[in-house]
Scaffold this motif. Structure first.
Motif, PDB file in Angstrom:
ATOM      1  N   ASP A  37      44.696  49.271  40.068  1.00 15.60           N
ATOM      2  CA  ASP A  37      44.789  47.796  40.718  1.00 15.60           C
ATOM      3  C   ASP A  37      43.620  47.046  40.160  1.00 15.60           C
ATOM      4  OD1 ASP A  37      46.937  49.053  42.415  1.00 15.60           O
ATOM      5  OD2 ASP A  37      45.426  49.531  43.693  1.00 15.60           O
ATOM      6  N   PHE A  38      43.769  45.852  40.332  1.00 11.69           N
ATOM      7  CA  PHE A  38      42.811  44.844  39.513  1.00 11.69           C
ATOM      8  C   PHE A  38      42.496  43.880  40.539  1.00 11.69           C
ATOM      9  CE2 PHE A  38      45.885  46.082  36.006  1.00 11.69           C
ATOM     10  CZ  PHE A  38      44.790  46.923  35.538  1.00 11.69           C
ATOM     11  N   PRO A  82      38.878  27.787  40.564  1.00 10.94           N
ATOM     12  CA  PRO A  82      38.859  29.172  40.313  1.00 10.94           C
ATOM     13  C   PRO A  82      40.119  29.864  41.383  1.00 10.94           C
ATOM     14  CG  PRO A  82      37.344  28.640  41.887  1.00 10.94           C
ATOM     15  CD  PRO A  82      37.843  27.283  41.396  1.00 10.94           C
ATOM     16  N   ILE A  83      40.435  31.058  40.435  1.00 16.29           N
ATOM     17  CA  ILE A  83      41.573  31.714  41.237  1.00 16.29           C
ATOM     18  C   ILE A  83      41.072  33.114  41.692  1.00 16.29           C
ATOM     19  CG2 ILE A  83      43.459  30.336  40.210  1.00 16.29           C
ATOM     20  CD1 ILE A  83      43.820  32.829  38.202  1.00 16.29           C
ATOM     21  N   ARG A  84      41.992  33.689  42.580  1.00 16.99           N
ATOM     22  CA  ARG A  84      41.532  34.964  42.844  1.00 16.99           C
ATOM     23  C   ARG A  84      42.562  35.918  42.289  1.00 16.99           C
ATOM     24  NH1 ARG A  84      37.913  37.440  44.684  1.00 16.99           N
ATOM     25  NH2 ARG A  84      37.603  38.963  46.461  1.00 16.99           N
ATOM     26  N   VAL A  85      42.607  37.162  41.617  1.00 19.76           N
ATOM     27  CA  VAL A  85      43.549  37.773  41.047  1.00 19.76           C
ATOM     28  C   VAL A  85      43.421  39.189  41.850  1.00 19.76           C
ATOM     29  CG1 VAL A  85      44.169  39.242  39.077  1.00 19.76           C
ATOM     30  CG2 VAL A  85      43.591  36.797  39.098  1.00 19.76           C
ATOM     31  N   LEU A  86      44.585  39.589  42.501  1.00 21.61           N
ATOM     32  CA  LEU A  86      44.666  40.740  43.055  1.00 21.61           C
ATOM     33  C   LEU A  86      46.044  41.319  42.686  1.00 21.61           C
ATOM     34  CD1 LEU A  86      43.674  42.831  45.169  1.00 21.61           C
ATOM     35  CD2 LEU A  86      44.562  41.814  46.922  1.00 21.61           C
ATOM     36  N   ASP A  87      46.166  42.223  41.674  1.00 24.64           N
ATOM     37  CA  ASP A  87      47.139  42.864  40.807  1.00 24.64           C
ATOM     38  C   ASP A  87      47.453  44.118  41.183  1.00 24.64           C
ATOM     39  OD1 ASP A  87      48.961  41.357  38.947  1.00 24.64           O
ATOM     40  OD2 ASP A  87      48.984  43.585  38.278  1.00 24.64           O
TER      41      ASP A  87
END
Length: 190
Positions: A37-38, A82-87
Motif C-alpha cells: 500500500d502507498f 496538493p493531493i493525498r495518495v492512498l493506494d
C-alpha cells in the motif's frame, strides 16, 4: 476496523540502507500473498508525474478535501495539488519504484504480510496477517508523514499477543542492525 502497533526499529539517512533493512525483514516474514500500500502527499507537478509513471491509475483526493477534486470524480490531479495518495493492494514488485518516485517528498510504503513467523528459540508465536505489517516511511519519521525529515524510518507492526510484541520488535530490530527506539504508533486499517 483493526489496528496494529507500529514500532520504529531503524532510522537511516541513507535510503538504500533502509531498503536493505526492509529486504532483510521481508526475508523473515511470510509474504506468499503479500501486497503493498502507498501513501503520500504530493505537492509538485514533477513528483506527480513520477508517481503516475509508477501508478497511472492511483487513488487520490485533494488535500483540501474530496470536494476540491479526486480520482473518484475523474478530476485531473495536476489541477488539484496538493493531493493525498492512498493506494492499496498493489503487487509487491511495485514497492521499490514507488519508493523512488516521490523524490524528496514524504511518503510511506506498507507491506501487508501473510504473517510474522513463530520464533520458538525466542518464545514467539506466529502473528497472523491481520496484524503483520512492515512500513518504510520515506523522508519522514512517522507513519503518516506528519514529521518530514531527510531520513527514512522502518517500522514493524505486530499485535501484542501473550505479551510478546516488544520481544518480537527487539528480535526483528536485531536482525536488521537496528534497535527498538521506544517509539510506537497506532496504525488503523479498514
Amino acid at each position: 476496523m483493526s489496528s496494529s502497533a507500529a514500532a520504529a526499529v531503524l532510522t537511516a539517512a541513507d535510503l538504500p540502507e533502509a531498503i536493505r533493512a526492509v529486504h532483510a525483514l521481508l526475508d523473515i516474514a511470510d509474504i506468499g500473498q503479500g501486497e503493498v500500500d502507498f501513501e503520500a502527499v504530493i505537492r509538485s507537478p514533477d513528483v506527480l508525474a513520477h508517481v503516475r509513471q509508477v501508478l497511472p491509475d492511483l487513488a487520490w483526493w485533494a488535500s483540501a478535501g474530496k470536494e476540491h477534486g479526486s480520482s473518484e470524480a475523474g478530476d485531473d490531479p495536476a489541477d488539484c495539488l496538493p493531493i493525498r495518495v492512498l493506494d492499496w493492494g498493489r503487487p509487491l514488485d511495485r514497492a521499490e519504484p514507488f519508493i523512488a518516485a516521490p523524490g524528496p517528498e514524504a511518503a510511506a510504503v506498507r507491506w501487508d504480510l501473510d504473517a510474522w513467523p513463530a520464533v520458538p528459540e525466542a518464545g514467539l508465536e506466529a502473528i497472523s496477517q491481520k496484524y503483520a505489517y512492515l512500513t518504510l516511511s520515506v523522508n519522514s519519521r512517522d507513519l503518516y508523514q506528519d514529521e518530514p525529515s531527510q531520513d527514512h524510518t522502518v517500522h514493524v507492526h505486530a499485535r501484542d499477543r501473550n505479551g510478546d510484541q516488544i520481544a518480537r520488535v527487539h528480535w526483528l530490530a536485531d536482525h536488521v542492525g537496528g534497535r527498538f527506539t521506544g517509539r510506537v504508533e497506532t496504525a488503523a486499517y479498514l
